[in-house]
Design a protein around this motif. Sequence first.
Motif, PDB file in Angstrom:
ATOM      1  N   ASP A  69       0.858  -1.179   0.000  1.00  0.00           N
ATOM      2  CA  ASP A  69       0.000   0.000   0.000  1.00  0.00           C
ATOM      3  C   ASP A  69       0.893   1.228   0.000  1.00  0.00           C
ATOM      4  O   ASP A  69       2.088   1.132  -0.304  1.00  0.00           O
ATOM      5  CB  ASP A  69      -0.970  -0.017   1.181  1.00  0.00           C
ATOM      6  N   GLU A  70       0.331   2.393   0.334  1.00  0.00           N
ATOM      7  CA  GLU A  70       1.123   3.628   0.283  1.00  0.00           C
ATOM      8  C   GLU A  70       2.328   3.596   1.220  1.00  0.00           C
ATOM      9  O   GLU A  70       3.342   4.246   0.964  1.00  0.00           O
ATOM     10  CB  GLU A  70       0.233   4.825   0.635  1.00  0.00           C
ATOM     11  N   ALA A  71       2.236   2.805   2.297  1.00  0.00           N
ATOM     12  CA  ALA A  71       3.318   2.750   3.288  1.00  0.00           C
ATOM     13  C   ALA A  71       4.382   1.706   2.951  1.00  0.00           C
ATOM     14  O   ALA A  71       5.409   1.631   3.619  1.00  0.00           O
ATOM     15  CB  ALA A  71       2.746   2.478   4.671  1.00  0.00           C
ATOM     16  N   GLY A  72       4.153   0.880   1.936  1.00  0.00           N
ATOM     17  CA  GLY A  72       5.125  -0.145   1.564  1.00  0.00           C
ATOM     18  C   GLY A  72       4.540  -1.546   1.644  1.00  0.00           C
ATOM     19  O   GLY A  72       3.315  -1.726   1.598  1.00  0.00           O
ATOM     20  N   VAL A  73       5.402  -2.545   1.769  1.00  0.00           N
ATOM     21  CA  VAL A  73       4.952  -3.930   1.841  1.00  0.00           C
ATOM     22  C   VAL A  73       4.177  -4.145   3.141  1.00  0.00           C
ATOM     23  O   VAL A  73       4.664  -3.835   4.222  1.00  0.00           O
ATOM     24  CB  VAL A  73       6.145  -4.910   1.769  1.00  0.00           C
ATOM     25  N   CYS A  74       2.968  -4.686   3.020  1.00  0.00           N
ATOM     26  CA  CYS A  74       2.125  -4.876   4.207  1.00  0.00           C
ATOM     27  C   CYS A  74       1.680  -6.326   4.376  1.00  0.00           C
ATOM     28  O   CYS A  74       1.026  -6.660   5.367  1.00  0.00           O
ATOM     29  CB  CYS A  74       0.910  -3.962   4.158  1.00  0.00           C
ATOM     30  N   ALA A  75       2.032  -7.190   3.415  1.00  0.00           N
ATOM     31  CA  ALA A  75       1.676  -8.604   3.536  1.00  0.00           C
ATOM     32  C   ALA A  75       2.539  -9.422   2.592  1.00  0.00           C
ATOM     33  O   ALA A  75       3.019  -8.918   1.570  1.00  0.00           O
ATOM     34  CB  ALA A  75       0.196  -8.830   3.220  1.00  0.00           C
ATOM     35  N   ASP A  92       3.096 -25.764  -1.460  1.00  0.00           N
ATOM     36  CA  ASP A  92       3.120 -25.552  -0.010  1.00  0.00           C
ATOM     37  C   ASP A  92       3.231 -24.067   0.301  1.00  0.00           C
ATOM     38  O   ASP A  92       4.080 -23.363  -0.268  1.00  0.00           O
ATOM     39  CB  ASP A  92       4.301 -26.303   0.608  1.00  0.00           C
ATOM     40  N   LEU A  93       2.396 -23.580   1.202  1.00  0.00           N
ATOM     41  CA  LEU A  93       2.401 -22.185   1.609  1.00  0.00           C
ATOM     42  C   LEU A  93       3.169 -22.014   2.917  1.00  0.00           C
ATOM     43  O   LEU A  93       3.092 -22.857   3.808  1.00  0.00           O
ATOM     44  CB  LEU A  93       0.972 -21.677   1.808  1.00  0.00           C
ATOM     45  N   SER A  94       3.896 -20.912   3.014  1.00  0.00           N
ATOM     46  CA  SER A  94       4.629 -20.618   4.246  1.00  0.00           C
ATOM     47  C   SER A  94       4.874 -19.120   4.339  1.00  0.00           C
ATOM     48  O   SER A  94       4.640 -18.370   3.389  1.00  0.00           O
ATOM     49  CB  SER A  94       5.968 -21.374   4.291  1.00  0.00           C
ATOM     50  N   LYS A  95       5.363 -18.698   5.488  1.00  0.00           N
ATOM     51  CA  LYS A  95       5.733 -17.299   5.743  1.00  0.00           C
ATOM     52  C   LYS A  95       4.610 -16.327   5.406  1.00  0.00           C
ATOM     53  O   LYS A  95       4.847 -15.235   4.896  1.00  0.00           O
ATOM     54  CB  LYS A  95       7.005 -16.934   4.952  1.00  0.00           C
ATOM     55  N   GLY A  96       3.370 -16.732   5.706  1.00  0.00           N
ATOM     56  CA  GLY A  96       2.249 -15.823   5.497  1.00  0.00           C
ATOM     57  C   GLY A  96       2.160 -14.813   6.633  1.00  0.00           C
ATOM     58  O   GLY A  96       2.047 -15.182   7.801  1.00  0.00           O
ATOM     59  N   TYR A  97       2.226 -13.532   6.291  1.00  0.00           N
ATOM     60  CA  TYR A  97       2.221 -12.507   7.337  1.00  0.00           C
ATOM     61  C   TYR A  97       1.549 -11.236   6.829  1.00  0.00           C
ATOM     62  O   TYR A  97       1.790 -10.794   5.708  1.00  0.00           O
ATOM     63  CB  TYR A  97       3.647 -12.187   7.788  1.00  0.00           C
TER      64      TYR A  97
END
Length: 215
Positions: A69-75, A92-97
């Motif tokens: 978003d406007e502030a940078g990486v958010c997810a 495989d999914l990982s490091k979801g934040y």
Amino acid sequence: MNMTYDWIGSPSDMKRDGAAILEMLDASVRDDGMLGYSTRLSREEADAFLAFWEWQLQNKAASILLARDEAGVCAMTFMRINQNRNYMHIADLSKGYITPRMRGTALLSNLLLKICEKAKTLNIELLTLDTRENSRAFKVWTHFGFKSHGVLQDYSRSGGRSHVGHFMNQRVEDLGKNCQKGEKLVLQNKSDFRAKLENTLHQEIAKNILYSLFS
């Protein structure tokens, strides 16, 4: 809100966005260590982490989704792609934040929908992941329909304790449907909140009018 979604698919992309990814890992340490890190990565650990994923990207064995978003990486979410032709239908999914300021919005549903879209282009039909039992991530994945297919008692260790872990899976088609339901729920919650807020404001305005008339 201006939100963009980008898939990192090459080592050069990782070099460009590596610092932002490491910042997210550091943020997760302060956020109950939800990505599995109880302390910040050392410089050597950070370099090894980036090198590993650069190698994965170079060999087409991974893809990384970043939301900005406007502030940078958010997810972010990492997807490992199976190279064995007998298992190429699985990723495989990982490091979801997701940063705390973006939680409670439709961002998570949108991220998962982007994952579903990517999976379909790669002919991936099944998604797997693993997470610590009763963690925030475990509750989120369960909410979106992931089911446990295995439990490991000594899954991870931190703070001198051993933690139980769950290995989970869900079909891409089902996840897409669950995401759409989740997005509708978020919108409904926002509508309910707005209605309650407007009602509160109306009551406050009426109170002020009565006070001015009769005081």
